[in-house]
Design an enzyme around this catalytic site. Structure first.
Site, mmCIF file in Angstrom:
data_model
loop_
_atom_site.group_PDB
_atom_site.id
_atom_site.type_symbol
_atom_site.label_atom_id
_atom_site.label_comp_id
_atom_site.label_asym_id
_atom_site.label_seq_id
_atom_site.Cartn_x
_atom_site.Cartn_y
_atom_site.Cartn_z
ATOM 1 N N ASP A 145 0.740 -22.338 80.640
ATOM 2 C CA ASP A 145 1.605 -22.296 81.821
ATOM 3 C C ASP A 145 2.751 -21.327 81.556
ATOM 4 O O ASP A 145 2.575 -20.378 80.778
ATOM 5 C CB ASP A 145 2.104 -23.728 82.122
ATOM 6 N N HIS A 194 7.882 -24.348 86.963
ATOM 7 C CA HIS A 194 6.465 -24.690 87.131
ATOM 8 C C HIS A 194 5.887 -25.421 85.914
ATOM 9 O O HIS A 194 5.295 -26.492 86.038
ATOM 10 C CB HIS A 194 5.675 -23.408 87.411
ATOM 11 N N SER A 251 -1.868 -26.654 91.465
ATOM 12 C CA SER A 251 -1.149 -26.692 90.187
ATOM 13 C C SER A 251 -0.692 -28.105 89.852
ATOM 14 O O SER A 251 -0.559 -28.451 88.697
ATOM 15 C CB SER A 251 0.116 -25.828 90.261
#
Ligand SMILES: *[C@@H]1O[C@H](CO)[C@@H](O)[C@H](O)[C@H]1NC(C)=O
Ligand SMILES: *[C@@H]1O[C@H](CO)[C@@H](O)[C@H](O)[C@H]1NC(C)=O
Ligand SMILES: *[C@@H]1O[C@H](CO)[C@@H](O)[C@H](O)[C@H]1NC(C)=O
Ligand SMILES: *[C@@H]1O[C@H](CO)[C@@H](O)[C@H](O)[C@H]1NC(C)=O
Ligand SMILES: *[C@@H]1O[C@H](CO)[C@@H](O)[C@H](O)[C@H]1NC(C)=O
Ligand SMILES: *[C@@H]1O[C@H](CO)[C@@H](O)[C@H](O)[C@H]1NC(C)=O
Ligand SMILES: *[C@@H]1O[C@H](CO)[C@@H](O)[C@H](O)[C@H]1NC(C)=O
Ligand SMILES: *[C@@H]1O[C@H](CO)[C@@H](O)[C@H](O)[C@H]1NC(C)=O
Ligand SMILES: *[C@@H]1O[C@H](CO)[C@@H](O)[C@H](O)[C@H]1NC(C)=O
Ligand SMILES: *[C@@H]1O[C@H](CO)[C@@H](O)[C@H](O)[C@H]1NC(C)=O
Ligand SMILES: *[C@@H]1O[C@H](CO)[C@@H](O)[C@H](O)[C@H]1NC(C)=O
Ligand SMILES: *[C@@H]1O[C@H](CO)[C@@H](O)[C@H](O)[C@H]1NC(C)=O
Length: 785
Positions: free
Chosen positions: A154, A227, A573
């Protein structure tokens, strides 16, 4: 040609003009014949690669500097900066299979651009069963994941979040071989018994975009934009009470699916220089390849990848597919997001059959923020925007009627785009802006610029009932297409249209849920029409989890100065790490299960109905097909006891690749046998048949993982116009681990249908094996020839 370049370069080398020569250098991948890396250390492998480079480079130093990455598991070779001549020279050397320019393949994170924020409630919990007893059982049996290491590919992690506390956690599993890499604002003190490793991969990024601008991102495993922190805490965040913030919408305990699992962070995605933050990050192929290579070497058990390529891409062109196969070879489960390119067909990412491909759906919670009209009607809306300004009735105006003169449909009139609203017509009012063109959050900024009080985001016909609950900068709410028409009519038919924006509240147990998210990518799989994808769906809409204390919750850095510790995101995601967490617990409970067995358990036990007892729907309100939801909504508790599994080994994937004539392209040395099984014979817990010519017979094998003595009966709900039968139609088992073979025959029920053929039109059905305790369900998709 090569000689000319060489001469030019040499000539320039004599002058202090090295840069011009470096310009000819590009990233090449150099692959070797036989993989003898097995027992070697990374250092030994690097030395070997270096010795090759030394043969083509002028100096020792040059050779060292040019080696970007040595790979061990995912690729038998290295990435280096070479001139075409050096590449040519290397390709002639013994043992070298090929030297190829690394394609500039740019992957991206799989979130939608709707960055949201609010409190949390239990629907975030992946163990959706209402009974706490059984949940406790799965978590307890899986020891909350404490022996399992999850590799997050990620954009890093914010290690200071309470979600990553290691309080009370046992020692790091002994098999762990990873490291905590130093970098900007990140060193070994940022790792603990929760985040047990952290690395970052920048060579590919810098070879394309130049040196990282540290105002864009940290040169370390630290996450700048949120994220990676979000996905990591969804998988393995500790329980954090009162995780609500901004506006105090909802409050509750934020907790990951496997709260004691260990996190290994591999940062392979970076901010793009010069582009607005909300355009997302980039992940280059050579960085991803190395991140996954290290994850395998370090000893992770599960790899979670919420990343994909924007279009469907062939396995041999896809570093995620290729490197995941090597991970699966080492018994590592790989879970990937299906992508956010829905609702159109053929929009899937990550469709390789050795991967678990995850779609996204809603949870049973809404953020209701209605509009009160002065004629007494309440219009339903959605928002997570907190506002404390006096919410009295204010004039309501259509964006079309409040624009500068000269704004026409050519300038996208009605969408509240930058510099379109006339302050004279907007001041103090609520503006109805259309959704479809322009960023949703930016519309609010435009209304604010023009002095408006707030706005209503009206869906167009395509978005219909898909409501985005956003964290806007001004009071705002989102309404359906139907309600947009009502508002337009109200404004047109009322002398002084007035409205009141009511503050948002969290509503639980909303129905129907789950339902497929509009953005979730859809089949049919065009990379291989023999494999039905996605595999499964999981919560991916309005998911609350940890955030960085760095960037604003909407990722619009320039405008958003708000700082939050928890934030709401949507995207596959977010659904991917839910399934990663479930895989962690299954792996902990069943250490001997292969990655295929874990996928099979999750798929065959998935739910196909929502909380009204009806089939799960999609954004249109019609039943969702397996092209949207795969086998259905994941159900971890049931997956822990699936009864039967459809297993597949690394060798089975090789046979499958032999069929596609891809073993060589995917860099695997394997002698394909003859005759080969059919590609649709890969032992997969779903069936897709493209262009069926009358009838097809498909082989499958199930392994008993339930009760030793058991009898399973065949059931089918065939697709319209087809029949499905199984031979035999009863499977008897006498012990655990016993395998039974059967064949499924799918036949067209009417012959004349061939004339109505439309090979793109699929029909859907199911077949299942049931005993007294289990329903082992498989979806079937068929198209005509
Ligand atoms: C590579 O270059 C070296 C020195 O520049 C030369 O000796 C060697 O023959 C070359 N090898 C090939 C295969 O071209
Ligand atoms: C939850 O657990 C408690 C304590 O074990 C038990 O008393 C209660 O009945 C359980 N609730 C449900 C819904 O099963
Ligand atoms: C990482 O940084 C710490 C201090 O912050 C230092 O003690 C350690 O030696 C560094 N490790 C490496 C591998 O550079
Ligand atoms: C880095 O980015 C910042 C902000 O975009 C910019 O002001 C600065 O000039 C950039 N620095 C370099 C070296 O490009
Ligand atoms: C959570 O917040 C509520 C209300 O704000 C408060 O009553 C409660 O004590 C808090 N709980 C914790 C564990 O902080
Ligand atoms: C809506 O507005 C009316 C006045 O027109 C008011 O009586 C009513 O309480 C409002 N509804 C809500 C839910 O605030
Ligand atoms: C709107 O579109 C027209 C026609 O394309 C163009 O002439 C005009 O400059 C545009 N106005 C704005 C404000 O963009
Ligand atoms: C709604 O907006 C989307 C996104 O711009 C667009 O693709 C779609 O065609 C629009 N639908 C209608 C009916 O205008
Ligand atoms: C509302 O009025 C506008 C003109 O101001 C017109 O274009 C539109 O068709 C009307 N819509 C309805 C639903 O009456
Ligand atoms: C208020 O206006 C809306 C939109 O025009 C309409 O649907 C609704 O029936 C009206 N309500 C009343 C009570 O007139
Ligand atoms: C394998 O790769 C080569 C070279 O890129 C390509 O021409 C060929 O079509 C590929 N084979 C398959 C089966 O895709
Ligand atoms: C379909 O099958 C029939 C016999 O089963 C065969 O004659 C025919 O050629 C097949 N059609 C195609 C297009 O393969």
């Amino acid at each position: 040609m090569n000689n000319i370049i060489s001469t030019t370069c040499l000539f320039l080398l004599l002058l202090p003009l090295l840069a011009s020569c470096t310009k000819n250098k590009q990233v090449y991948l150099v692959e070797f014949e036989e993989n003898t890396n097995g027992e070697k250390t990374m250092h030994e492998i690097e030395n070997t690669h270096h010795s090759y480079l030394r043969l083509v480079k002028e100096t020792e130093e040059d050779a060292r500097a040019s080696l970007l990455y040595s790979y061990k598991h995912t690729f038998n070779g290295f990435a280096a900066l070479l001139t075409p001549n050096e590449a040519n020279n290397l390709s002639g050397m013994e043992g070298v299979v090929y030297v190829r320019k690394s394609e500039r393949k740019i992957y991206s994170l799989h979130t939608t651009r709707s960055w949201k924020f609010v409190g949390l409630d239990r629907s975030f919990d992946p163990y959706e069963e209402k009974s706490n007893e059984t949940n406790g059982d799965l978590l307890a049996k899986g020891k909350y994941g404490q022996d399992i290491i999850i590799g997050m590919i990620d954009n890093g992690v914010w290690p200071d979040s309470k979600s990553f506390s290691d309080e009370g956690m046992g020692p790091v599993p002994q098999k762990w071989k990873g490291v905590c890499q130093n970098g900007t604002d990140f060193d070994s003190s940022n790792c603990n018994r929760k985040i047990i490793g952290a690395r970052y991969y920048l060579q590919g990024y810098e070879s394309i975009y130049g040196p990282l601008n540290e105002t864009d991102d940290y040169k370390s495993a630290r996450d700048k934009d949120g994220h990676g922190t979000h996905t990591s805490s969804i998988v393995a965040g500790r329980a954090v009470p009162n995780a609500s913030a901004l506006g105090g919408f909802a409050s509750g305990t934020a907790i990951g699916g496997a709260p004691l699992a260990r996190l290994a962070i591999y940062k392979a995605c970076w901010a793009i220089k010069g582009k607005p933050k909300n355009e997302g990050n980039v992940c280059t192929n050579i960085d991803m390849l190395k991140a996954i290579d290290d994850a395998i070497e370090d000893g992770v058990d599960v790899i979670s990848i919420s990343i994909g390529f924007p279009q469907p891409v062939k396995y041999d062109d896809d570093v995620i597919a290729k490197s995941s196969l090597q991970a699966v070879r080492k018994n590592i489960v790989v879970v990937c997001s299906a992508g956010n390119a829905g609702p159109g067909p053929h929009s899937l990412s990550n469709p390789a059959p050795w991967i678990i491909t995850v779609g996204a759906s809603t949870v049973d919670r809404s953020f209701v923020a209605p509009v009160n009209l002065s004629n007494g009607t309440i219009i339903e809306g959605r928002s997570i925007t907190p506002f404390h300004k006096e919410n009295i009735f204010r004039p309501l105006v259509l964006a079309n009627d409040a624009e500068y003169a000269g704004i026409t449909s050519a300038n996208s009139s009605g969408y509240c785009l930058d510099n379109t609203l006339d302050p004279i017509k907007v001041k103090g009012k609520i503006v109805l802006c259309m959704r479809g063109i322009g960023g949703r959050l930016k519309k609010g900024l435009e209304v604010e610029r023009a002095g408006g009080f707030g706005f209503i985001l009206g869906n167009n016909k395509t978005y219909a009932n898909d409501l985005a609950s956003d964290l806007h900068f001004i009071p705002a709410t989102a309404v359906t297409y139907e309600n947009t028409l009502k508002l337009v009519q109200y404004i047109n038919s009322t002398l002084n249209p007035m409205a009141q924006l009511l503050p948002g509240t969290t509503v639980l147990d909303t129905k129907p849920a789950p339902s497929m998210a509009l953005f979730s990518s859809r089949g049919p799989n065009i990379i291989d029409p023999n494999i039905l994808k996605p595999d499964i769906t999981a919560p991916g809409v309005d998911i609350l989890a940890a955030w960085t204390a760095e960037d604003g919750p909407t990722r619009m850095t320039d405008n958003d100065k708000r700082v939050v510790k928890y934030n709401i995101f949507s995207g596959t995601s977010m659904s991917c790490p839910h399934v990663s967490a479930a895989s962690v617990l299954l792996k902990a409970m069943h250490p001997t299960w292969s990655p295929a067995a874990i996928r099979s358990a999750l798929m065959t036990s998935a739910r196909t109905t929502d909380n009204t007892g009806n089939p799960i729907t999609d954004e249109t309100g019609n039943p969702a097909t397996p092209f949207a939801m795969g086998s259905g909504h994941f159900n971890p508790k049931k997956a822990s006891n699936p009864g039967l599994i459809y297993d597949a080994s690394f060798n089975d994937y090789l046979l499958y690749l032999c069929n596609l004539k891809l073993t060589q392209n995917i860099s695997i040395t394997y002698t394909c046998p003859s005759p080969l099984p059919q590609p649709f014979d890969l032992n997969y817990p779903s069936i897709q048949i493209h262009k069926l010519n009358y009838t097809k017979t498909i082989k499958r094998t199930v392994t008993n993982v339930g009760r030793s003595i058991s009898v399973y009966k065949f059931n089918a709900k065939p697709p319209k116009e087809f029949t499905i039968k199984a031979t035999p139609s009863v499977l008897k088992f006498t012990h655990v681990g016993q395998k039974r073979n059967f064949v499924i025959t799918v036949t067209k029920s009417r012959d004349e249908l061939a004339s109505e053929s439309d090979s793109e039109k699929y029909f859907f059905g199911w077949y299942s094996w049931t005993d007294k305790y289990h329903v082992v369900n498989c979806p079937v998709a068929v198209s005509f020839q």
